[in-house]
Scaffold this motif. Sequence first.
Motif, PDB file in Angstrom:
ATOM      1  N   ARG A 132      -4.404   4.725   6.482  1.00 34.79           N
ATOM      2  CA  ARG A 132      -4.640   4.777   4.836  1.00 34.79           C
ATOM      3  C   ARG A 132      -3.279   4.592   4.122  1.00 34.79           C
ATOM      4  O   ARG A 132      -2.166   5.235   4.615  1.00 34.79           O
ATOM      5  CB  ARG A 132      -5.112   6.108   4.629  1.00 34.79           C
ATOM      6  N   ALA A 133      -3.304   4.009   2.931  1.00 33.38           N
ATOM      7  CA  ALA A 133      -2.201   3.758   2.142  1.00 33.38           C
ATOM      8  C   ALA A 133      -2.251   4.804   1.341  1.00 33.38           C
ATOM      9  O   ALA A 133      -2.712   4.841  -0.126  1.00 33.38           O
ATOM     10  CB  ALA A 133      -2.301   2.440   1.616  1.00 33.38           C
ATOM     11  N   ILE A 134      -2.067   6.069   1.514  1.00 32.62           N
ATOM     12  CA  ILE A 134      -2.153   7.377   0.923  1.00 32.62           C
ATOM     13  C   ILE A 134      -1.336   7.169  -0.540  1.00 32.62           C
ATOM     14  O   ILE A 134      -2.034   7.714  -1.611  1.00 32.62           O
ATOM     15  CB  ILE A 134      -1.512   8.661   1.677  1.00 32.62           C
ATOM     16  N   GLU A 135      -0.223   6.763  -0.681  1.00 31.71           N
ATOM     17  CA  GLU A 135       0.299   7.016  -2.058  1.00 31.71           C
ATOM     18  C   GLU A 135      -0.373   6.099  -2.846  1.00 31.71           C
ATOM     19  O   GLU A 135      -0.530   6.111  -4.148  1.00 31.71           O
ATOM     20  CB  GLU A 135       1.931   6.290  -1.644  1.00 31.71           C
ATOM     21  N   TRP A 136      -0.794   4.981  -2.580  1.00 33.73           N
ATOM     22  CA  TRP A 136      -1.321   3.822  -3.477  1.00 33.73           C
ATOM     23  C   TRP A 136      -2.809   4.338  -3.877  1.00 33.73           C
ATOM     24  O   TRP A 136      -3.276   4.337  -5.062  1.00 33.73           O
ATOM     25  CB  TRP A 136      -1.549   2.536  -2.953  1.00 33.73           C
ATOM     26  N   LEU A 137      -3.254   5.161  -2.841  1.00 31.86           N
ATOM     27  CA  LEU A 137      -4.426   5.580  -2.921  1.00 31.86           C
ATOM     28  C   LEU A 137      -4.576   6.942  -4.125  1.00 31.86           C
ATOM     29  O   LEU A 137      -5.413   6.793  -4.965  1.00 31.86           O
ATOM     30  CB  LEU A 137      -5.125   6.171  -1.791  1.00 31.86           C
ATOM     31  N   GLU A 138      -3.500   7.714  -3.901  1.00 31.30           N
ATOM     32  CA  GLU A 138      -3.459   8.911  -4.853  1.00 31.30           C
ATOM     33  C   GLU A 138      -3.070   8.366  -6.000  1.00 31.30           C
ATOM     34  O   GLU A 138      -3.398   9.182  -7.215  1.00 31.30           O
ATOM     35  CB  GLU A 138      -2.397   9.837  -4.307  1.00 31.30           C
ATOM     36  N   LYS A 139      -2.306   7.175  -6.243  1.00 29.56           N
ATOM     37  CA  LYS A 139      -2.210   6.610  -7.569  1.00 29.56           C
ATOM     38  C   LYS A 139      -3.088   5.877  -8.539  1.00 29.56           C
ATOM     39  O   LYS A 139      -3.046   5.398  -9.392  1.00 29.56           O
ATOM     40  CB  LYS A 139      -0.965   5.651  -7.646  1.00 29.56           C
ATOM     41  N   GLY A 140      -4.381   5.700  -7.561  1.00 30.46           N
ATOM     42  CA  GLY A 140      -5.374   5.085  -8.334  1.00 30.46           C
ATOM     43  C   GLY A 140      -5.610   3.552  -7.981  1.00 30.46           C
ATOM     44  O   GLY A 140      -6.738   2.900  -8.493  1.00 30.46           O
ATOM     45  N   TYR A 141      -4.774   3.046  -7.249  1.00 32.87           N
ATOM     46  CA  TYR A 141      -4.696   1.572  -7.057  1.00 32.87           C
ATOM     47  C   TYR A 141      -5.803   0.940  -6.113  1.00 32.87           C
ATOM     48  O   TYR A 141      -6.297  -0.111  -6.038  1.00 32.87           O
ATOM     49  CB  TYR A 141      -3.319   1.139  -6.459  1.00 32.87           C
ATOM     50  N   GLN A 142      -6.564   2.022  -5.528  1.00 24.53           N
ATOM     51  CA  GLN A 142      -7.740   1.604  -4.733  1.00 24.53           C
ATOM     52  C   GLN A 142      -9.179   1.848  -5.365  1.00 24.53           C
ATOM     53  O   GLN A 142     -10.162   1.846  -4.882  1.00 24.53           O
ATOM     54  CB  GLN A 142      -7.869   2.240  -3.150  1.00 24.53           C
ATOM     55  N   ARG A 143      -8.926   2.079  -6.625  1.00 21.38           N
ATOM     56  CA  ARG A 143     -10.149   2.307  -7.453  1.00 21.38           C
ATOM     57  C   ARG A 143     -11.361   1.139  -7.252  1.00 21.38           C
ATOM     58  O   ARG A 143     -10.904  -0.048  -7.199  1.00 21.38           O
ATOM     59  CB  ARG A 143      -9.739   2.361  -8.930  1.00 21.38           C
ATOM     60  N   ASN A 144     -12.332   1.703  -6.957  1.00 20.60           N
ATOM     61  CA  ASN A 144     -13.791   0.838  -6.959  1.00 20.60           C
ATOM     62  C   ASN A 144     -13.690  -0.149  -5.611  1.00 20.60           C
ATOM     63  O   ASN A 144     -14.194  -1.298  -5.645  1.00 20.60           O
ATOM     64  CB  ASN A 144     -13.917   0.077  -8.178  1.00 20.60           C
ATOM     65  N   ILE A 145     -12.791   0.252  -4.598  1.00 24.37           N
ATOM     66  CA  ILE A 145     -12.933  -0.823  -3.532  1.00 24.37           C
ATOM     67  C   ILE A 145     -13.316   0.133  -2.136  1.00 24.37           C
ATOM     68  O   ILE A 145     -12.801  -0.346  -1.230  1.00 24.37           O
ATOM     69  CB  ILE A 145     -11.819  -1.831  -3.169  1.00 24.37           C
ATOM     70  N   SER A 146     -13.749   1.178  -2.382  1.00 26.06           N
ATOM     71  CA  SER A 146     -14.080   2.107  -1.221  1.00 26.06           C
ATOM     72  C   SER A 146     -15.572   2.488  -1.193  1.00 26.06           C
ATOM     73  O   SER A 146     -15.888   3.374  -0.566  1.00 26.06           O
ATOM     74  CB  SER A 146     -13.196   3.361  -1.305  1.00 26.06           C
ATOM     75  N   GLY A 147     -16.541   1.738  -1.633  1.00 30.28           N
ATOM     76  CA  GLY A 147     -17.717   1.947  -1.967  1.00 30.28           C
ATOM     77  C   GLY A 147     -18.268   1.647  -0.725  1.00 30.28           C
ATOM     78  O   GLY A 147     -17.715   0.722   0.270  1.00 30.28           O
ATOM     79  N   LYS A 148     -19.865   1.364  -0.713  1.00 27.46           N
ATOM     80  CA  LYS A 148     -20.633   1.085   0.595  1.00 27.46           C
ATOM     81  C   LYS A 148     -20.398  -0.302   1.135  1.00 27.46           C
ATOM     82  O   LYS A 148     -19.876  -0.724   2.166  1.00 27.46           O
ATOM     83  CB  LYS A 148     -22.037   1.513   0.264  1.00 27.46           C
TER      84      LYS A 148
END
Length: 341
Positions: A64-80
């Motif tokens: 997991r790219a935790i830092e990027w995830l926490e800063k919101g850069y993975q918004r809307n790409i972790s859905g089903k």
Amino acid sequence: MGGGTTLVEASVIGRRAIGTDISSLASFISKVKTTILCDDDLENVVLWVENISGDLNLHKSPVRAIEWLEKGYQRNISGKGTWPIRKLLELALSEVLRLSTPSQQNFVRCLLLKTAQWALDCRGKIPTATEFRQQLLIFLDEMVYGALEYRNAIKNSWGDYRFNNSFPTLCLNKSIIGFEEEYRSICNKPPKLIVTSPPYPNVHVLYHRWQVQGRKETPAPYWIANLEDGNGSSFYTFGPRYQKGLKTYFEMVTKAFLSISKLVDDKTILIQMISFPEPSWQLSKYLDVMEETGFQEIFLPGVKNSSDGRLWRQVPNRRWYANKQEGLLTSSEVVLCHKKQ
Ligand SMILES: C[S@@+](CC[C@H](N)C(=O)[O-])C[C@H]1O[C@@H](n2cnc3c(N)ncnc32)[C@H](O)[C@@H]1O
């Protein structure tokens, strides 16, 4: 600069070119496209893709790219439907630092950017992991071929570019507003030619976002390219889209061309391509701004079959129209030529 095409075309015909764009993403892509890669770079890139593509499967443990995830850069790409693509990207990006030079790393980031855009942006059905891997290899071939073609073209125009101090082209992540000072520190002569396609009035192209499964926006391109964002769309488009009289838009156009007028001389040719959704008032207002900032329109003698002496073209299915933001299918774009008065 946008996607860097002008810089590529300028440098292959032997022009020294300087490009600016306030978008870090546009600057990144332009930089990658105008970087000359040696055989060693290209071999390492191909080997890297061959090595990682076997590991790009959904059974691998996630990284997991935790830092990027926490800063919101993975918004809307972790859905089903989208999480498999996100996981493949995380696996691939975790290996980028194995490449030894920034040029090689940026090249593969650009490859992943292109493949991820193909997989996620503005499409109904998200591809499978197998389809993603196949497409990655197709784009790798195209990009390696493009890099070789670019290198050969540069060699033809510039001789041995490695010993030629006037190359490479410059891609600057800067606003054109206020750029005149910096221009003078880079170059002591006015430019012979300026080519620009400024933001279009009323049109908000989301170059800095992808639209996933309908209209869910993601800033994921910044994560993939290893860049920071934080700006809304009006930052990139000279102001809000529906403002009455487009006050901010025309103020920004004025500032931009005032800066340009300070770095040109009366021989510089300024060419721009622009689209006006409501040409009846927007084109004349735009031309007024050009005049106020010290430019005089010139008409190309070769332009025939045009009622106003300008070059127009119809562009079907532009991205913003495809998204039904405007409800139109085609846009008209015009080329304007100016010189300093
Ligand atoms: C209409 S797009 C055209 C891009 C290019 N013609 C293309 O098709 O890719 C406008 C570009 O201007 C850039 N831009 C907006 N404001 C700017 C400014 N103040 N200085 C430099 N570039 C700017 C945007 O980031 C965007 O890349």
